[in-house]
Scaffold this motif. Structure first.
Motif, PDB file in Angstrom:
ATOM      1  N   UNK A   1       0.815  -1.214   0.000  1.00  0.00           N
ATOM      2  CA  UNK A   1       0.000   0.000   0.000  1.00  0.00           C
ATOM      3  C   UNK A   1       0.854   1.270   0.000  1.00  0.00           C
ATOM      4  N   UNK A   2       2.075   1.182   0.490  1.00  0.00           N
ATOM      5  CA  UNK A   2       2.910   2.380   0.590  1.00  0.00           C
ATOM      6  C   UNK A   2       4.107   2.386  -0.355  1.00  0.00           C
ATOM      7  N   UNK A   3       4.608   1.208  -0.721  1.00  0.00           N
ATOM      8  CA  UNK A   3       5.825   1.137  -1.522  1.00  0.00           C
ATOM      9  C   UNK A   3       5.740   1.807  -2.886  1.00  0.00           C
ATOM     10  N   UNK A   4       4.722   1.516  -3.727  1.00  0.00           N
ATOM     11  CA  UNK A   4       4.719   2.102  -5.077  1.00  0.00           C
ATOM     12  C   UNK A   4       4.786   3.626  -5.075  1.00  0.00           C
ATOM     13  N   UNK A   5       3.996   4.253  -4.222  1.00  0.00           N
ATOM     14  CA  UNK A   5       4.002   5.715  -4.166  1.00  0.00           C
ATOM     15  C   UNK A   5       5.331   6.235  -3.636  1.00  0.00           C
ATOM     16  N   UNK A   6       5.894   5.548  -2.634  1.00  0.00           N
ATOM     17  CA  UNK A   6       7.176   5.960  -2.072  1.00  0.00           C
ATOM     18  C   UNK A   6       8.285   5.877  -3.119  1.00  0.00           C
ATOM     19  N   UNK A   7       8.298   4.789  -3.891  1.00  0.00           N
ATOM     20  CA  UNK A   7       9.303   4.612  -4.937  1.00  0.00           C
ATOM     21  C   UNK A   7       9.159   5.690  -6.001  1.00  0.00           C
ATOM     22  N   UNK A   8       7.924   5.951  -6.414  1.00  0.00           N
ATOM     23  CA  UNK A   8       7.692   6.941  -7.469  1.00  0.00           C
ATOM     24  C   UNK A   8       8.126   8.337  -7.041  1.00  0.00           C
ATOM     25  N   UNK A   9       7.732   8.734  -5.846  1.00  0.00           N
ATOM     26  CA  UNK A   9       8.091  10.075  -5.367  1.00  0.00           C
ATOM     27  C   UNK A   9       9.600  10.215  -5.264  1.00  0.00           C
ATOM     28  N   UNK A  10      10.274   9.199  -4.703  1.00  0.00           N
ATOM     29  CA  UNK A  10      11.719   9.262  -4.549  1.00  0.00           C
ATOM     30  C   UNK A  10      12.418   9.287  -5.904  1.00  0.00           C
ATOM     31  N   UNK A  11      11.966   8.453  -6.824  1.00  0.00           N
ATOM     32  CA  UNK A  11      12.581   8.353  -8.147  1.00  0.00           C
ATOM     33  C   UNK A  11      12.433   9.664  -8.921  1.00  0.00           C
ATOM     34  N   UNK A  12      11.275  10.299  -8.795  1.00  0.00           N
ATOM     35  CA  UNK A  12      11.023  11.540  -9.533  1.00  0.00           C
ATOM     36  C   UNK A  12      11.656  12.743  -8.842  1.00  0.00           C
ATOM     37  N   UNK A  13      11.589  12.761  -7.513  1.00  0.00           N
ATOM     38  CA  UNK A  13      12.071  13.927  -6.786  1.00  0.00           C
ATOM     39  C   UNK A  13      13.549  14.179  -7.046  1.00  0.00           C
ATOM     40  N   UNK A  14      14.344  13.124  -7.018  1.00  0.00           N
ATOM     41  CA  UNK A  14      15.752  13.232  -7.377  1.00  0.00           C
ATOM     42  C   UNK A  14      15.980  12.302  -8.570  1.00  0.00           C
ATOM     43  N   UNK A  15      15.881  12.845  -9.795  1.00  0.00           N
ATOM     44  CA  UNK A  15      15.937  12.020 -11.011  1.00  0.00           C
ATOM     45  C   UNK A  15      17.149  11.106 -11.059  1.00  0.00           C
ATOM     46  N   UNK A  16      16.950   9.925 -11.615  1.00  0.00           N
ATOM     47  CA  UNK A  16      18.003   8.927 -11.725  1.00  0.00           C
ATOM     48  C   UNK A  16      18.727   9.046 -13.063  1.00  0.00           C
ATOM     49  N   UNK A  17      19.872   8.380 -13.151  1.00  0.00           N
ATOM     50  CA  UNK A  17      20.698   8.474 -14.350  1.00  0.00           C
ATOM     51  C   UNK A  17      20.456   7.334 -15.326  1.00  0.00           C
ATOM     52  N   UNK A  18      19.781   7.636 -16.427  1.00  0.00           N
ATOM     53  CA  UNK A  18      19.502   6.638 -17.462  1.00  0.00           C
ATOM     54  C   UNK A  18      20.033   7.181 -18.785  1.00  0.00           C
ATOM     55  N   UNK A  19      21.227   6.781 -19.188  1.00  0.00           N
ATOM     56  CA  UNK A  19      21.843   7.323 -20.400  1.00  0.00           C
ATOM     57  C   UNK A  19      21.158   6.845 -21.669  1.00  0.00           C
ATOM     58  N   UNK A  20      21.344   7.596 -22.731  1.00  0.00           N
ATOM     59  CA  UNK A  20      20.775   7.214 -24.021  1.00  0.00           C
ATOM     60  C   UNK A  20      21.500   5.981 -24.545  1.00  0.00           C
TER      61      UNK A  20
END
Length: 421
Positions: free
Chosen positions: A238-257
């Motif tokens: 109930x809490x993990x998906x939203x927590x992961x999304x907020x964290x992932x978006x708040x500080x963007x991750x590095x995904x190179x082209x």
């Protein structure tokens, strides 16, 4: 509680649908057709105040990714190890073998050759505080109440009633959860957020088809015969998906082209995207939600459906019937054993395990971060970080130095300009 990643110094939530926690047999076919990500933990996620015990108070969550075509290889690697240890095939390995033994080294090498990867995040019991954990639980409940109050005039009475019912359910689960359970949920959610970019980047380079479908498989905490899932399992989903999304978006991750590297992933999980990057409508949405301009880091990210990625084909399974969970247990327990100093040659073991781990896209974040829940720094003078530093220096290099330098600079500017702590 401080932001999960901003405090990782020297060592470098949207309402989701209720997931269906299914039986093991119902997922067997799916698991054979997807890349499986097995998640387990090692250690006790509780406060430790005895200074004589803190160097043994490490607790670690981790994951092992297994490409679908490598399941048989990984299962055979586990059986070979059991044979060396005189453990019956149907039994679990209760006592971890010597991490410097030839048969354990061979086991890890077989995982590497099967194109598996490992990911981990750790903390120490001396960094946990039951009182502050209780405060954070209360803040989580209040934040959800504030959200409903904020949108009350924008939604129908039926929608608000549904949200209030979900709030009551989550509040009850949070209050029922122990400090140890709650701490593990926080750490496990942080791990998933932290490993996503590295997993996508690695397999986009080595085997893009494996990103077509990902299945998240967690170690079950209760006997399936008991009525209903454990509090931990229910609260986690109930809490993990939203927590992961907020964290992932708040500080963007590095995904190179990577040319055509993410096509299979985006076909299944993309938010109507045909290519990597963040589209203009998503940039606008993020600006409204977080008050931040993500355009400067758009080229090093991709958009996808978090709910579909994290909820569908995910569940808790019996480790006795799931070889992949047993493998994850061996790998994560070995990492935690190294951190506790329970090995003969720290440098040798770090090198053995490090080959499964992937380096970070940021220079200021390690491959295996230590998460500090409350303080402004992730380090503690009383703790020995030698093993953690050795492990981080031995990881597989999937990001070039040039990319890491550029991304670290861009993300640093983004955080300084947009993120309020």
């Amino acid at each position: 509680m401080a932001d999960l990643f901003s405090n990782l110094k020297r060592l470098q939530p949207r309402t989701s649908r209720k997931p269906l926690i299914t039986q093991d047999a119902q997922h067997d076919k799916d698991r054979l057709q997807a890349m499986n990500i097995y998640i387990d933990e090692s250690g006790l996620f509780r406060e430790q105040t005895d200074p004589k015990k803190i160097n043994k108070a490490w607790c670690t969550v981790g994951a092992v990714t297994v490409p679908h075509h490598a399941e048989k290889k990984v299962r055979n690697a586990l059986l070979d190890l059991k044979k060396c240890l005189n453990v019956k095939p149907e039994e679990e390995i209760e006592k971890i073998p010597s991490l410097e033994s030839s048969y354990f080294i061979e086991f890890i090498e077989k995982l590497k050759n099967a194109n598996c990867t490992a990911h981990a995040m750790t903390t120490n019991g001396s960094l946990l505080n039951d009182q502050q954990t209780g405060q954070h639980k209360a803040e989580q409940i209040q934040a959800r109440k504030n959200y409903i109050t904020r949108i009350k005039d924008q939604r129908s009475k039926e929608d608000i009633a549904l949200l209030e019912g979900e709030l009551n359910n989550i509040s009850s689960l949070i209050e029922q959860s122990s400090a140890q359970e709650y701490n593990q949920i926080i750490l496990q959610s942080a791990l998933i957020s932290f490993m996503l970019d590295k997993t996508l980047t690695y397999y986009a380079n080595t085997d893009p088809r494996e990103l077509s479908r990902l299945t998240w498989i967690y170690d079950r905490k209760t006997d399936i015969k008991k009525k209903g899932p454990a509090v931990f399992e229910e609260l986690f989903f109930k809490t993990m998906p939203a927590s992961v999304e907020v964290s992932f978006i708040k500080e963007p991750r590095g995904i190179p082209y990577i040319k055509n590297g993410y096509n299979y992933f985006l076909k299944n999980y993309g938010d109507n995207l045909s290519s990597p990057g963040i589209p203009s409508d998503e940039l606008q949405k993020r600006k409204e939600l977080y008050g931040a301009d993500y355009s400067k880091v758009s080229s090093s990210s991709i958009g996808f459906d978090f709910n579909k990625l994290l909820n569908k084909s995910s569940g808790f399974h019996d480790s006795k019937k799931t070889p992949g969970i047993q493998v994850a247990d061996l790998v994560i327990s070995s990492i935690n054993r190294l951190l506790r100093g329970n090995v003969g040659d720290n440098a040798k073991v770090a090198k053995i395990l490090g080959g499964l781990l992937l380096n970070s896209p940021r220079l200021d974040l390690p491959s295996v971060p230590q998460l500090n829940f409350y303080e402004s720094t992730a380090t503690k003078p009383e703790l020995s970080y030698e093993s953690l530093e050795l492990l981080n220096s031995a990881t597989k290099q999937i990001y070039t130095q040039r990319f890491r330098e550029g991304f670290t600079k861009n993300i640093g500017q983004f955080i300084a300009e947009n993120i309020k702590h």
